[in-house]
Design a protein around this motif. Structure first.
Motif, PDB file in Angstrom:
ATOM      1  N   ALA A 428       0.833  -1.206   0.000  1.00  6.47           N
ATOM      2  CA  ALA A 428       0.000   0.000   0.000  1.00  6.47           C
ATOM      3  C   ALA A 428       0.867   1.254   0.000  1.00  6.47           C
ATOM      4  CB  ALA A 428      -0.923  -0.016   1.220  1.00  6.47           C
ATOM      5  N   LYS A 429       1.959   1.217   0.760  1.00 10.21           N
ATOM      6  CA  LYS A 429       2.828   2.401   0.833  1.00 10.21           C
ATOM      7  C   LYS A 429       3.606   2.599  -0.470  1.00 10.21           C
ATOM      8  CE  LYS A 429       4.571   1.203   4.925  1.00 10.21           C
ATOM      9  NZ  LYS A 429       5.235   1.262   6.250  1.00 10.21           N
ATOM     10  N   ALA A 430       3.922   1.500  -1.163  1.00  8.04           N
ATOM     11  CA  ALA A 430       4.579   1.614  -2.462  1.00  8.04           C
ATOM     12  C   ALA A 430       3.671   2.356  -3.451  1.00  8.04           C
ATOM     13  CB  ALA A 430       4.936   0.227  -3.001  1.00  8.04           C
ATOM     14  N   LYS A 431       2.374   1.987  -3.469  1.00  2.54           N
ATOM     15  CA  LYS A 431       1.419   2.652  -4.372  1.00  2.54           C
ATOM     16  C   LYS A 431       1.214   4.112  -3.987  1.00  2.54           C
ATOM     17  CE  LYS A 431      -1.216  -1.476  -5.706  1.00  2.54           C
ATOM     18  NZ  LYS A 431      -2.541  -2.150  -5.656  1.00  2.54           N
ATOM     19  N   LEU A 432       1.119   4.363  -2.682  1.00  2.00           N
ATOM     20  CA  LEU A 432       0.919   5.731  -2.211  1.00  2.00           C
ATOM     21  C   LEU A 432       2.086   6.624  -2.610  1.00  2.00           C
ATOM     22  CD1 LEU A 432      -0.630   7.819  -0.467  1.00  2.00           C
ATOM     23  CD2 LEU A 432       0.698   6.980   1.496  1.00  2.00           C
ATOM     24  N   THR A 433       3.308   6.119  -2.451  1.00  2.00           N
ATOM     25  CA  THR A 433       4.494   6.901  -2.782  1.00  2.00           C
ATOM     26  C   THR A 433       4.485   7.294  -4.255  1.00  2.00           C
ATOM     27  OG1 THR A 433       5.771   5.772  -1.060  1.00  2.00           O
ATOM     28  CG2 THR A 433       7.015   6.868  -2.800  1.00  2.00           C
ATOM     29  N   GLU A 434       4.247   6.320  -5.113  1.00  2.00           N
ATOM     30  CA  GLU A 434       4.197   6.598  -6.551  1.00  2.00           C
ATOM     31  C   GLU A 434       3.105   7.618  -6.872  1.00  2.00           C
ATOM     32  OE1 GLU A 434       2.914   4.296 -10.667  1.00  2.00           O
ATOM     33  OE2 GLU A 434       3.108   3.162  -8.800  1.00  2.00           O
ATOM     34  N   LYS A 435       1.924   7.445  -6.279  1.00  2.00           N
ATOM     35  CA  LYS A 435       0.785   8.317  -6.581  1.00  2.00           C
ATOM     36  C   LYS A 435       1.065   9.759  -6.160  1.00  2.00           C
ATOM     37  CE  LYS A 435      -4.125   8.942  -5.473  1.00  2.00           C
ATOM     38  NZ  LYS A 435      -5.278   8.400  -4.713  1.00  2.00           N
ATOM     39  N   VAL A 436       1.564   9.965  -4.953  1.00  4.33           N
ATOM     40  CA  VAL A 436       1.787  11.322  -4.455  1.00  4.33           C
ATOM     41  C   VAL A 436       2.877  12.028  -5.251  1.00  4.33           C
ATOM     42  CG1 VAL A 436       2.544  12.695  -2.474  1.00  4.33           C
ATOM     43  CG2 VAL A 436       0.932  10.806  -2.148  1.00  4.33           C
ATOM     44  N   PHE A 437       3.989  11.348  -5.475  1.00  4.67           N
ATOM     45  CA  PHE A 437       5.097  11.991  -6.192  1.00  4.67           C
ATOM     46  C   PHE A 437       4.697  12.351  -7.628  1.00  4.67           C
ATOM     47  CE2 PHE A 437       8.598  10.116  -3.310  1.00  4.67           C
ATOM     48  CZ  PHE A 437       8.677  11.299  -2.592  1.00  4.67           C
ATOM     49  N   ASN A 438       3.982  11.484  -8.289  1.00  7.99           N
ATOM     50  CA  ASN A 438       3.647  11.740  -9.697  1.00  7.99           C
ATOM     51  C   ASN A 438       2.576  12.815  -9.869  1.00  7.99           C
ATOM     52  OD1 ASN A 438       5.514  10.041 -10.926  1.00  7.99           O
ATOM     53  ND2 ASN A 438       4.186   8.258 -10.768  1.00  7.99           N
ATOM     54  N   ALA A 439       1.986  13.246  -8.769  1.00  7.61           N
ATOM     55  CA  ALA A 439       1.029  14.356  -8.834  1.00  7.61           C
ATOM     56  C   ALA A 439       1.724  15.712  -8.690  1.00  7.61           C
ATOM     57  CB  ALA A 439      -0.027  14.194  -7.747  1.00  7.61           C
ATOM     58  N   VAL A 440       3.036  15.696  -8.488  1.00  6.96           N
ATOM     59  CA  VAL A 440       3.785  16.928  -8.229  1.00  6.96           C
ATOM     60  C   VAL A 440       4.562  17.336  -9.478  1.00  6.96           C
ATOM     61  CG1 VAL A 440       5.554  17.994  -6.784  1.00  6.96           C
ATOM     62  CG2 VAL A 440       4.019  16.283  -5.805  1.00  6.96           C
ATOM     63  N   PRO A 441       4.368  18.558  -9.970  1.00  7.76           N
ATOM     64  CA  PRO A 441       5.185  19.034 -11.095  1.00  7.76           C
ATOM     65  C   PRO A 441       6.669  19.012 -10.734  1.00  7.76           C
ATOM     66  CG  PRO A 441       3.328  20.511 -10.697  1.00  7.76           C
ATOM     67  CD  PRO A 441       3.375  19.560  -9.537  1.00  7.76           C
ATOM     68  N   GLY A 442       7.483  18.472 -11.620  1.00 10.50           N
ATOM     69  CA  GLY A 442       8.921  18.447 -11.380  1.00 10.50           C
ATOM     70  C   GLY A 442       9.423  17.210 -10.676  1.00 10.50           C
ATOM     71  N   ILE A 443       8.518  16.288 -10.311  1.00 10.41           N
ATOM     72  CA  ILE A 443       8.931  15.011  -9.708  1.00 10.41           C
ATOM     73  C   ILE A 443       8.283  13.890 -10.506  1.00 10.41           C
ATOM     74  CG2 ILE A 443       8.947  13.541  -7.653  1.00 10.41           C
ATOM     75  CD1 ILE A 443       8.778  15.972  -5.921  1.00 10.41           C
ATOM     76  N   ARG A 444       9.076  12.880 -10.842  1.00 11.42           N
ATOM     77  CA  ARG A 444       8.555  11.724 -11.571  1.00 11.42           C
ATOM     78  C   ARG A 444       9.052  10.451 -10.905  1.00 11.42           C
ATOM     79  NH1 ARG A 444      10.395  10.653 -17.632  1.00 11.42           N
ATOM     80  NH2 ARG A 444      11.997   9.458 -16.578  1.00 11.42           N
ATOM     81  N   CYS A 445       8.126   9.561 -10.582  1.00  8.88           N
ATOM     82  CA  CYS A 445       8.483   8.351  -9.840  1.00  8.88           C
ATOM     83  C   CYS A 445       7.974   7.120 -10.576  1.00  8.88           C
ATOM     84  CB  CYS A 445       7.895   8.406  -8.432  1.00  8.88           C
ATOM     85  SG  CYS A 445       8.334   7.006  -7.381  1.00  8.88           S
ATOM     86  N   ASN A 446       8.865   6.228 -10.936  1.00  6.72           N
ATOM     87  CA  ASN A 446       8.463   4.966 -11.543  1.00  6.72           C
ATOM     88  C   ASN A 446       7.726   4.104 -10.521  1.00  6.72           C
ATOM     89  OD1 ASN A 446       9.224   4.755 -14.318  1.00  6.72           O
ATOM     90  ND2 ASN A 446      11.366   4.771 -13.705  1.00  6.72           N
ATOM     91  N   PRO A 447       6.915   3.147 -10.982  1.00  7.49           N
ATOM     92  CA  PRO A 447       6.242   2.247 -10.046  1.00  7.49           C
ATOM     93  C   PRO A 447       7.234   1.529  -9.139  1.00  7.49           C
ATOM     94  CG  PRO A 447       5.350   1.984 -12.260  1.00  7.49           C
ATOM     95  CD  PRO A 447       6.540   2.880 -12.391  1.00  7.49           C
ATOM     96  N   VAL A 448       6.912   1.478  -7.857  1.00  8.30           N
ATOM     97  CA  VAL A 448       7.739   0.733  -6.903  1.00  8.30           C
ATOM     98  C   VAL A 448       7.255  -0.709  -6.956  1.00  8.30           C
ATOM     99  CG1 VAL A 448       8.544   0.572  -4.522  1.00  8.30           C
ATOM    100  CG2 VAL A 448       7.993   2.816  -5.505  1.00  8.30           C
ATOM    101  N   GLN A 449       7.835  -1.498  -7.862  1.00  3.15           N
ATOM    102  CA  GLN A 449       7.373  -2.868  -8.067  1.00  3.15           C
ATOM    103  C   GLN A 449       7.772  -3.783  -6.916  1.00  3.15           C
ATOM    104  OE1 GLN A 449       9.357  -3.521 -11.844  1.00  3.15           O
ATOM    105  NE2 GLN A 449       7.493  -3.043 -13.003  1.00  3.15           N
ATOM    106  N   GLY A 450       8.916  -3.477  -6.295  1.00  3.83           N
ATOM    107  CA  GLY A 450       9.413  -4.328  -5.225  1.00  3.83           C
ATOM    108  C   GLY A 450      10.430  -3.596  -4.380  1.00  3.83           C
ATOM    109  N   ALA A 451      11.085  -4.337  -3.475  1.00  5.24           N
ATOM    110  CA  ALA A 451      12.072  -3.812  -2.527  1.00  5.24           C
ATOM    111  C   ALA A 451      11.404  -2.836  -1.559  1.00  5.24           C
ATOM    112  CB  ALA A 451      13.274  -3.207  -3.234  1.00  5.24           C
TER     113      ALA A 451
END
Length: 536
Positions: A428-451
């Motif tokens: 759940a936290k992996a999805k949340l991290t990706e979602k929040v960062f990708n909503a911010v101009p100037g930040i791009r986060c690939n899916p956290v598939q693992g680790a």
């Protein structure tokens, strides 16, 4: 030289002698070692924690409402405009008020330090092993007692305080082999090819030591992914080997491309002798999970180019993305059949520090070697014997990880519930991290598939990059230091892991508790917007 009465010669009487060991005379390889995960950022975080304790004595326990924050005081690390290697002020003995009440260590995958509770069964058995008198207590389930008794029976003097064999307690090595065989769908594993270790890191360095040889253009080269976990660059620097970088493809969710491996290999052969290829799967710091097709292609490449394969698989339990699945290199190698399965050399590593366990401080892990020359394997055994043995508490926990409670055991239901809760929370936290960062101009986060990490890319204004150069800092180091000073959030700059020229990143663990993670992500995003405005 004439001696004075009392046995003192003139050199002694003429003042202090020069130090035998100085920066000029010490091992030059050690000076080249860098380890960003515990580098200048973390040193400054420790100083800030000390300062906060002076101002807010309770700050390292339960901070007050975060909305009641003191005003910023002073200019922090960046007011003088002078260049410094670390560019941080000395700690204050009086305490300095900050615009935050706690430092959040999002720099390292230390689960328990971030509030994750230990798995009950692991700690019950460990407690029984450390203090066997508890075996008489009614407070422990019978299967935990049986497991503790079994482990103690295999220890010298029935005590975790005794040395074990250098390669680890034999019954635990057998349990590791059985675990690997179950994990890989019945493919056999030989306990004699398994060496227990002080976490995976110690085993990785041991294998690298076996590989490093030669001088000049014959020096060993080791291919490592960029971005990489800095254990690899640090170990190669210490061993005076050649680091050969191959870049993961950020635009394809940090995919590994064999064409890029070939480019790196061909380029390196002009100045060294590449002998090994390191793979981190799932990836650290990038969080990607390799497909089976990719693993097969990597194995074929290593076979064709005569490279020893090192598979860092410590995050094998940490796979979150839908459609992603962990495939061990050992399993794929064996299923490919001859000549790969019978000839390709492989060392694969696992640890109790990650997964759902998070037992970083107990230092337990293993390496399995496949198709290693028997004479070299004897040399590996010799090297491990010099270190005496891995810590026995770590070996004990590893035994429980590879041989957990069975469905018929009293501890099974609780163990499974706790394990699944940890992994579901991380997903759940992996999805949340990706979602929040990708909503911010100037930040791009690939899916956290693992680790356990995100590795977002950040855009930095030209003026910020110029200011960082004036301070003698990498631009993303400048950003991360400012972030720490103004928010208390400690992350690691991408420059500490390697990145393509002209790109900037940071690594942040997804381990903070859910109630802290969203505010942390939002505060970090707000800081990036403020930082961008300031330097635009």
């Amino acid at each position: 030289m004439a001696a004075r009465p009392g046995g003192h010669n003139l050199a002694v009487m003429n003042g202090p002698k020069e130090k035998v060991l100085t920066l000029d005379t010490m091992n030059a390889c050690v000076k080249r070692v860098e380890y960003a995960v515990r580098g200048p950022i973390v040193l400054r975080a420790l100083e800030l924690e000390q300062e906060l304790r002076q101002v807010w004595p309770w700050a390292h326990h339960s901070p007050p409402d975060s909305t009641q924050q003191p005003a910023s005081h002073g200019t922090g690390a960046f007011g003088s405009g002078k260049a410094h290697s670390v560019c941080v002020p000395p700690p204050s003995s009086q305490g300095v008020k900050k615009p935050f009440t706690e430092v959040i260590r999002a720099n390292i995958g230390d689960a328990h330090a971030m509030g994750q509770k230990p798995i009950t069964f692991l700690r019950q058995v460990l407690a029984l092993c450390v203090h066997p008198d508890l075996l008489n207590s009614p407070d422990f389930p019978e299967d935990a007692k049986r497991r503790a008794e079994s482990i103690l029976q295999a220890c010298g003097g029935h005590s975790l305080g005794a040395y074990s064999n250098s390669s680890g307690i034999q019954p635990i090595r057998e349990h590791v082999a059985q675990y690997i065989q179950r994990r890989d769908g019945g493919i056999p594993a030989d306990p004699n090819n398994i060496f227990l270790s002080t976490g995976a890191s110690d085993a990785i360095v041991t294998v690298l030591k076996l590989l490093v040889a030669g001088e000049g253009r014959c020096r060993t080269g080791v291919l490592i992914p960029i971005p990489q976990y800095p254990l690899y660059s640090a170990a190669l620097a210490e061993l005076n080997a050649v680091q050969v970088d191959y870049y993961l493809d950020e635009d394809r969710a940090w995919a590994l491309d064999v064409a890029e491996l070939r480019r790196a290999l061909c380029q390196a052969r002009g100045h060294c002798r590449p002998r090994a290829l390191c793979i981190i799967n799932p990836g650290n710091p990038t969080g990607q999970v390799q497909t089976r097709e990719c693993i097969e292609a990597v194995i074929r490449f290593a076979f064709e180019e005569q490279l020893f394969l090192m598979a860092d698989e410590v995050y094998q339990d940490n796979v979150y993305a839908e459609g992603s699945q962990f495939h061990s290199f050992k399993k794929v190698l064996m299923e490919m059949g001859p000549p790969y399965s019978t000839q390709q050399e492989l060392a694969s590593f696992h640890s109790i520090s990650k997964g759902y366990m998070g037992e970083c401080g107990l230092r337990g892990g293993y390496v399995e070697v496949v198709n290693m020359d028997p004479a070299v394997q004897q040399q590996m055994q010799k090297m491990m014997s010099v270190r005496l043995c891995p810590p026995l508490p770590g070996q004990a926990v590893l035994d429980m990880v590879v041989s957990p409670p069975e469905p018929s055991d009293p501890s099974f239901t609780q163990f499974q519930a706790e394990k699944q809760a940890v992994l579901a929370d991380l997903a759940a936290k992996a999805k949340l991290t990706e979602k929040v960062f990708n909503a911010v101009p100037g930040i791009r986060c690939n899916p956290v598939q693992g680790a356990m990490y995100s590795f977002p890319r950040i855009e930095l204004p030209p003026r910020a990059i110029q200011r960082a150069k004036e301070l003698g800092l990498a631009p993303d180091m400048f950003f991360c230091l400012r972030l720490l000073e103004e928010t208390g959030i400690c992350v690691v700059p991408g420059s500490g892991f390697g990145q393509r020229e002209g790109t900037y990143h940071f690594r942040m663990t997804i381990l903070p508790a859910a109630e802290k993670l969203r505010p942390l992500l939002e505060k970090l995003s707000q800081f990036h917007a403020k930082f961008t405005r300031e330097y635009s």
